[in-house]
Design a protein around this motif. Sequence first.
Motif, short mmCIF file in Angstrom:
data_model
loop_
_atom_site.label_atom_id
_atom_site.label_comp_id
_atom_site.label_asym_id
_atom_site.label_seq_id
_atom_site.Cartn_x
_atom_site.Cartn_y
_atom_site.Cartn_z
N LEU A 73 0.84 -1.19 0.00
CA LEU A 73 0.00 0.00 0.00
C LEU A 73 0.88 1.24 0.00
CD1 LEU A 73 -2.64 -1.02 2.68
CD2 LEU A 73 -3.07 -0.74 0.24
N LEU A 76 -0.73 6.33 3.27
CA LEU A 76 -2.17 6.52 3.39
C LEU A 76 -2.50 7.91 3.94
CD1 LEU A 76 -2.92 3.02 4.94
CD2 LEU A 76 -3.45 3.74 2.59
N GLU A 77 -3.71 8.38 3.64
CA GLU A 77 -4.19 9.65 4.18
C GLU A 77 -4.73 9.37 5.59
OE1 GLU A 77 -6.46 12.09 1.18
OE2 GLU A 77 -6.37 10.17 0.13
N THR A 78 -3.85 9.45 6.56
CA THR A 78 -4.20 8.99 7.90
C THR A 78 -5.12 9.95 8.65
OG1 THR A 78 -2.16 10.00 8.75
CG2 THR A 78 -2.06 7.67 8.12
N LEU A 85 -11.23 5.79 5.64
CA LEU A 85 -9.89 5.22 5.50
C LEU A 85 -9.99 3.72 5.22
CD1 LEU A 85 -6.83 5.52 5.61
CD2 LEU A 85 -6.97 5.35 8.11
N LYS A 88 -10.99 3.24 1.71
CA LYS A 88 -9.88 3.56 0.80
C LYS A 88 -8.92 2.38 0.67
CE LYS A 88 -7.03 6.39 -1.47
NZ LYS A 88 -7.34 6.91 -2.82
N ILE A 89 -8.61 1.75 1.81
CA ILE A 89 -7.70 0.60 1.80
C ILE A 89 -8.32 -0.55 1.01
CG2 ILE A 89 -6.58 -1.16 3.21
CD1 ILE A 89 -6.32 1.02 5.42
N ASP A 115 2.52 4.83 9.16
CA ASP A 115 1.07 5.03 9.16
C ASP A 115 0.42 4.30 10.34
OD1 ASP A 115 1.23 6.60 6.91
OD2 ASP A 115 0.55 5.05 5.52
N ILE A 124 -6.12 1.27 10.70
CA ILE A 124 -5.37 0.68 9.59
C ILE A 124 -5.06 -0.79 9.89
CG2 ILE A 124 -3.19 0.75 8.32
CD1 ILE A 124 -3.24 3.83 8.78
#
Length: 294
Positions: A73, A76-78, A85, A88-89, A115, A124
């Motif tokens: 990955l 990421l936009e944490t 989120l 998105k993943i 992240d 996450i």
Amino acid sequence: MFLEKVIIGTVQFGLNYGIANTLGKINYTRGSEIIRLAEKHNISTLDTAIAYGDSEILLGQIGIDNWKVISKLPPLETNLESKVLEGKIYSLIQSSLRNLNIKKLYGILLHSPEDLLSKNGSQIYKTLIDLKNNKLVEKIGISIYDPNCLDLYLEHFDLDIVQAPFNILDRRIKEQGYLDKLKNKNIEFHCRSIFLQGLLLMNRSELLAKFNKWEYVWDKMENFASNNGISNLDICTAFIKQNTDVDRVIIGVDSKIHLDEIIASCNKDINTVPEIEIENDRLELLNPSNWNNL
């Protein structure tokens, strides 16, 4: 058999990558030749990443149905809301599976493991576990550059794979005792950069002047290779073979000929490699991201 530990690295399937790469980005024909030759030698795992240009698309076009695939990955936009989120993943994973034309990944790694230490790190991690439970991925893990950060992750997260640099010059992960820690936790160690982007395979005449400050390194490798009738490639592969705590080794190739040479080298019986001590400026050399500043 050592070749069964080999993972084909595919950054060059999507990007023009590597200081020693003179052939450029791999096209469909060269990529197919590499994949089919690897299959003949019982190599059956690929390492790729969403950030590797269109490598996943090219691999899907070539056809890798019977391969185990590890992808990564991107950062990421944490700061996103937790459910956003998570979505998105999942979207990134499903896109990778479509591009690769496979039903599940052998592994998914975080290209930016920090992240996990963000405010949404627990979300996450939970999403990665969900991906396992939903059988979209078999294993989860992280890709790191500096082993000094490992304790932060090993203490708080159950990981299946850790990917990190390890080569004849960069022995930090072993010297600092992390190979033993990973083994004790049943975490697979996948080593990468065994050729240091190809730098360790280059002839002295090919090296850029900025690498002359490590002349003692190139002298030692050149003399050892000459005295023992082997190549720098043999030194690099023998070093990994002698470290039995390495579970898998990622090897980037740019052509069928290159892979043939690596396979031949892996099959050689070489019992010794040179001890090379790097001076205090080692990180300048060992981390390619520093090379532009030399």
